[in-house]
Design an enzyme around this catalytic site. Structure first.
Site, PDB file in Angstrom:
ATOM      1  N   ILE B 151       5.003  -0.621   8.457  1.00  0.00           N
ATOM      2  CA  ILE B 151       5.740  -0.027   7.347  1.00  0.00           C
ATOM      3  C   ILE B 151       4.695   0.738   6.543  1.00  0.00           C
ATOM      4  CG2 ILE B 151       7.018  -0.511   5.228  1.00  0.00           C
ATOM      5  CD1 ILE B 151       8.177  -2.951   6.380  1.00  0.00           C
ATOM      6  N   ASP B 152       5.015   1.923   6.060  1.00  0.00           N
ATOM      7  CA  ASP B 152       4.058   2.690   5.267  1.00  0.00           C
ATOM      8  C   ASP B 152       3.628   1.905   4.033  1.00  0.00           C
ATOM      9  OD1 ASP B 152       4.315   4.772   7.028  1.00  0.00           O
ATOM     10  OD2 ASP B 152       5.827   5.815   5.842  1.00  0.00           O
TER      11      ASP B 152
END
Lengths: 166, 180
Positions: B151-152
């Site tokens: 996930i960023d």
């Protein structure tokens, strides 16, 4: 192979998304000039296949709350696909969403948006639901999470603003 | 008690930090001088120390600092610790663990937390926290224990982490194996 995993995100995006739901397809690869960005290559001659299904959850005037289901999981997929649709994520600095992209030129509006940026100092994106088949039991497991406080507050402010503006 | 049988280190137990192949036109040159030219911030003293400790290998054979590098030689510098970028320091960072069993766990990542160490982020990552809270997480090809997907940094939300090799393979197929 049968699809056994799901990832659903919630995003606050700039603008009033015209369709209630839709699918964004477009290969993704590194931006030719800006290595920090990914870019859409609609011809499919470059990059990797990427598919995002979106659905509008709530229309809040100059922004929309959308749900995005990933069919593929590429780097920055939702951020780039939504930008490609013309709806950059709210406060997504890397893709230009940290500017006022929709709305009026009134000072009061600018103050309101600046305040909303401060409440949510990051792109408005949350990985809300995750589902997969358990590797041992083969049981399908699905997990759901709350929208975190910073994003929830920002959405609440927009909700208030859009009601007030009507 | 001293250990009299000083064994030659086994290459398999070491981590590769540098690898160079001498070009075709390479004139014979002492390996310590050769490495001085290629490794940034290296000192002759450090390189000679490394040679004495058995860290410098040419064509898979341990060499001394006065070994003469020839065209086509493969020179490697190996150490007992992993390269800095992969050196994972366990850190006691609280995690929001939504679910856990023998095979996997699901974490709710807070916004701002980087998932794995990389350019400029060597501490405070989810991986630093995971190696603190869990032993023997499986390694995938890129030295990111347990990681199936990412996930960023500034995105929040749910992430599944594998606790066994089998779970890692199974989950990776589910997330990345469908007609892609």
């Amino acid at each position: 192979m049968e699809k056994t995993s799901e990832r659903e995100y919630v995003a606050l995006v700039w603008g009033n998304v015209s369709e209630d739901q839709g699918t964004i397809e477009g290969h993704l690869a590194r931006h030719p000039k800006n290595r920090l960005q990914m870019a859409v290559f609609p011809d499919g001659d470059q990059g990797k296949e990427a598919v995002t299904h979106y659905k509008v959850l709530e229309r809040l005037g100059y922004v929309s709350l959308v749900s995005c289901k990933l069919e593929t999981g590429r780097t920055h997929q939702i951020r780039v696909h939504m930008k490609h649709l013309g709806h950059t994520l709210f406060n997504d600095e890397r893709y230009g969403g940290d500017k006022i992209l929709k709305g009026t030129t009134f000072t009061k509006y600018k103050q309101f948006v600046d305040n909303a940026f401060k409440l949510l100092p990051r792109q408005a994106l949350h990985a809300k639901t995750l589902g997969f088949q358990h590797p041992v039991t083969n049981e399908y497991m699905r997990f759901d999470s709350e929208i975190p406080a910073d994003m929830a507050l920002c959405i609440e402010k927009w909700r208030g603003y859009s009601k007030h503006a009507q | 008690m001293t250990d009299a049988t000083e064994q030659e280190p086994n290459q398999e137990d070491l981590f590769e930090h540098f690898r160079f192949v001498a070009s075709k036109g390479q004139e014979p040159l002492r390996v310590d001088k050769f490495l001085m030219n290629f490794i940034e911030n290296a000192t002759r003293n450090k390189i000679q120390q490394a040679a004495k400790k058995g860290n410098i290998w040419v064509n898979d054979t341990l060499v001394k600092q006065n070994y003469k590098v020839k065209a086509g030689d493969e020179i490697k510098v190996l150490f007992e610790h992993p390269p800095y970028e992969f050196l994972l320091t366990p850190e006691n960072i609280p995690l929001d663990i939504v679910y856990e069993d023998e095979a996997l766990l699901v974490v709710n990542k807070s916004p701002g937390m980087v998932v794995h160490p990389g350019h400029g982020n060597y501490s405070g990552t989810l991986i630093n926290a995971l190696v603190y809270h869990f032993d023997n997480l499986p390694n995938n090809s890129s030295e990111r224990p347990g990681l199936v997907h990412r996930i960023d940094k500034d995105t929040s939300g749910l992430l599944v982490v594998a606790k066994t090799e089998a779970a890692m393979t199974h989950l990776a197929k589910q997330f990345f194996g469908k007609n892609q």
